[in-house]
Design a protein around this motif. Structure first.
Motif, PDB file in Angstrom:
ATOM      1  N   ILE A 150      30.211  16.251  31.733  1.00 21.57           N
ATOM      2  CA  ILE A 150      29.236  16.900  30.844  1.00 21.57           C
ATOM      3  C   ILE A 150      29.844  18.156  30.228  1.00 21.57           C
ATOM      4  O   ILE A 150      29.880  18.308  29.011  1.00 21.57           O
ATOM      5  N   GLY A 151      30.316  19.054  31.078  1.00 21.53           N
ATOM      6  CA  GLY A 151      30.822  20.341  30.583  1.00 21.53           C
ATOM      7  C   GLY A 151      32.220  20.271  30.011  1.00 21.53           C
ATOM      8  O   GLY A 151      32.646  21.161  29.273  1.00 21.53           O
ATOM      9  N   GLY A 152      32.966  19.218  30.384  1.00 19.83           N
ATOM     10  CA  GLY A 152      34.307  19.060  29.837  1.00 19.83           C
ATOM     11  C   GLY A 152      35.329  19.994  30.450  1.00 19.83           C
ATOM     12  O   GLY A 152      36.395  20.201  29.892  1.00 19.83           O
ATOM     13  N   ARG A 153      34.995  20.590  31.589  1.00 20.95           N
ATOM     14  CA  ARG A 153      36.042  21.392  32.229  1.00 20.95           C
ATOM     15  C   ARG A 153      35.895  21.426  33.748  1.00 20.95           C
ATOM     16  O   ARG A 153      34.824  21.157  34.283  1.00 20.95           O
ATOM     17  N   LEU A 161      45.835  20.841  35.364  1.00 23.86           N
ATOM     18  CA  LEU A 161      44.942  19.812  34.857  1.00 23.86           C
ATOM     19  C   LEU A 161      44.467  20.145  33.448  1.00 23.86           C
ATOM     20  O   LEU A 161      44.123  21.265  33.149  1.00 23.86           O
ATOM     21  N   ARG A 162      44.461  19.095  32.657  1.00 18.21           N
ATOM     22  CA  ARG A 162      44.059  19.224  31.261  1.00 18.21           C
ATOM     23  C   ARG A 162      42.607  19.713  31.174  1.00 18.21           C
ATOM     24  O   ARG A 162      41.728  19.243  31.870  1.00 18.21           O
ATOM     25  N   VAL A 163      42.365  20.649  30.282  1.00 20.43           N
ATOM     26  CA  VAL A 163      41.001  21.078  30.024  1.00 20.43           C
ATOM     27  C   VAL A 163      40.505  20.265  28.843  1.00 20.43           C
ATOM     28  O   VAL A 163      41.126  20.238  27.798  1.00 20.43           O
ATOM     29  N   SER A 164      39.403  19.558  29.047  1.00 24.37           N
ATOM     30  CA  SER A 164      38.992  18.628  28.006  1.00 24.37           C
ATOM     31  C   SER A 164      37.634  18.999  27.435  1.00 24.37           C
ATOM     32  O   SER A 164      36.750  18.180  27.348  1.00 24.37           O
ATOM     33  N   GLY A 168      33.875  16.724  26.541  1.00 26.57           N
ATOM     34  CA  GLY A 168      32.681  16.781  27.384  1.00 26.57           C
ATOM     35  C   GLY A 168      31.452  16.354  26.584  1.00 26.57           C
ATOM     36  O   GLY A 168      31.355  16.637  25.386  1.00 26.57           O
ATOM     37  N   LEU A 169      30.532  15.644  27.258  1.00 25.41           N
ATOM     38  CA  LEU A 169      29.351  15.123  26.555  1.00 25.41           C
ATOM     39  C   LEU A 169      28.554  16.224  25.869  1.00 25.41           C
ATOM     40  O   LEU A 169      28.061  16.058  24.753  1.00 25.41           O
ATOM     41  N   LEU A 170      28.454  17.366  26.544  1.00 22.14           N
ATOM     42  CA  LEU A 170      27.642  18.448  25.998  1.00 22.14           C
ATOM     43  C   LEU A 170      28.267  19.034  24.727  1.00 22.14           C
ATOM     44  O   LEU A 170      27.563  19.389  23.787  1.00 22.14           O
ATOM     45  N   ASN A 171      29.576  19.095  24.728  1.00 20.24           N
ATOM     46  CA  ASN A 171      30.256  19.631  23.538  1.00 20.24           C
ATOM     47  C   ASN A 171      30.084  18.697  22.353  1.00 20.24           C
ATOM     48  O   ASN A 171      29.890  19.132  21.228  1.00 20.24           O
TER      49      ASN A 171
END
Ligand SMILES: C[S@@+](CC[C@H](N)C(=O)[O-])C[C@H]1O[C@@H](n2cnc3c(N)ncnc32)[C@H](O)[C@@H]1O
Length: 443
Positions: A150-153, A161-164, A168-171
């Motif tokens: 959801i938050g993508g992080r 680790l990659r920050v995505s 993230g669904l919320l983004n």
């Protein structure tokens, strides 16, 4: 079984209004259902295959219900954005569907349940100086923890680790909202985004896929209409059949129901992260639940050559964890690290006769490099959220401070979600355990 109680006068009025619009309702009606707002219950014994609700196309709210002049102002907007603007700012909503709108959840309820209004993302993105006077929204830095999907992080992960955030669904949802508001705020410069966000979320949580005859250029995901009365049905993995054709919508019972029992429909095969982000709830038991593992299967455990090989074989990304353990794609990614090329190809083809040693090597990588990391993230998120629970806070001042930051429902639902994720991880640890795993180091 959920507690069911009478719905209140506005819902009786809605039922009368719906009938006046040509909606046929047979043996079911709205009721308050503990834990899911309003829902539909059987008012008599229902048999399988009965037509319960029929909504004629004339009773749907579609883009074609919106006056041409109003529509023309919104060049380039999505159907979702246009329906929301019509409901929020056209002034014609009153005459069109007031009894219907009176049954919808309030903005206050959305502030509790919808992650889009928890994160502060919108207020930061749309109103950095706070000019709109909107009071809700919790700053990104506030200590509450969204699951990575959801938050993508990842809050506690090592930096490798990659920050995505962008995935993230919320983004994704915030970007969709931002694009619509960008158009609407130019048409109505004196309106505030909060009023628009309310109707945007009404459309988000209550619209239905429908193919209007003239909508061939509309992207699939945006072919939406609103459907009175059918929008009372709550979601479950399986439920009554909902079908549509040019004549409108029909709901048919999937099985027998006793008086007072809730009837549900399925909004789709959604994971709980999707349900939380899009609809503001999670199921206790969800046949379609999974969490993505893509961020965890990457550079820290494989060489760039492994990544290239996976890409060439069509196995790069889309790695998931469900109640059945990790998916086959994940198994292939792990084997790209543990097997030689020849055996790896056989594994993908399903012709590799895997030895216990080789299984254990794969299990070691999976457990140590993927599941253990996720477990740590989940445990820390749970510890953090447990501290946020208002009833655990001792002083009144602390209670006020915490309560003003995070809606209580958010803390409670996130605790439930993280526990589900931890259960998935622990289950996978068991499923993918091997007798030799414990003595092995990853290769
Ligand atoms: C289409 S509406 C259904 C009617 C809604 N319950 C109401 O009070 O008007 C979708 C919303 O219902 C709620 N909902 C649907 N299914 C649910 C479920 N299984 N558990 C909890 N809430 C649910 C969520 O708030 C969701 O956004």
């Amino acid at each position: 079984m959920a507690r069911v109680s009478p719905p209140g006068p506005e819902h009786e009025q809605l039922t009368r209004w719906a009938r006046s619009q040509g909606v046929k309702i047979n043996g079911v009606g709205p009721a308050k259902i503990s834990g899911s707002g309003l829902g539909i219950v059987a008012q008599r014994r229902i048999e399988a295959g009965e037509e319960l609700v029929n909504v004629p196309a004339s009773a749907l709210l579609t883009v074609n219900s919106i006056p041409r002049r109003f529509r023309a102002l919104h060049e380039g907007i999505t159907v979702h954005g246009l329906l929301a603007s019509f409901l929020a700012f056209s002034g014609s909503k009153k005459s069109y569907c007031d009894p219907w709108a009176a049954t919808w959840p309030s903005l206050t309820e959305f502030k509790e349940s919808m992650p889009l209004l928890w994160s502060g993302k919108l207020s930061q993105m749309l109103d950095p100086d706070g000019k709109s006077g909107a009071t809700h929204g919790y700053h990104e830095a506030s200590p509450f923890i969204l699951p990575p999907a959801i938050g993508g992080r990842w809050q506690h992960m090592p930096s490798l680790l990659r920050v995505s955030e962008d995935v993230g669904l919320l983004n994704q949802q915030a970007r969709k909202f931002g694009a619509d508001w960008n158009i609407v705020s130019r048409i109505f410069p004196d309106k505030v985004w909060e009023d628009y966000a309310y109707y945007w979320l009404i459309v988000n949580t209550r619209s239905f896929y429908f193919e209007l005859p003239d909508a061939t250029n509309t992207p699939q995901a945006d072919r939406m209409v609103m459907c009175p009365f059918v929008d009372y049905f709550n979601h479950n993995d399986h439920g009554c059949d909902v079908t549509f054709d040019q004549g409108g919508y029909t709901v048919i019972s999937d099985r027998a129901y006793d008086v007072g029992q809730e009837l549900q429909t399925s909004y789709g095969s959604h994971s709980n992260d999707v349900l939380l982000c899009e609809y503001g709830f999670i199921l206790q038991s969800n046949l379609y639940d999974y969490v993505p593992l893509d961020d965890l299967i990457g550079e820290h455990m494989m060489s760039s050559k492994d990544t290239e090989n996976l890409e060439a074989a069509g196995y790069l990304g889309n790695y998931t964890l469900s109640s059945e353990g990790v998916c086959f794609r994940t198994q292939v990614a792990i084997r790209s690290v543990t097997l030689n090329t020849q055996d790896w190809k056989k594994f993908m083809a399903g012709t590799f006769d895997e030895t216990e040693l080789s299984k254990s090597q794969a299990a070691a990588v999976l457990q140590r490099e993927v599941l253990k990391l996720y477990e740590k993230e989940a445990e820390e998120a749970l510890q953090h959220l447990a501290k946020e629970q208002v009833h655990e806070i001792s002083t009144r001042a602390e209670k006020r401070e915490i309560a003003s930051k995070i809606p209580q429902y958010a803390t409670e639902v996130l605790l439930r979600r993280w526990k589900q994720i931890l259960d998935l991880i622990h289950q996978a640890m068991k499923i993918h355990d091997t007798p030799y795993y414990h003595g092995l180091q990853p290769p």
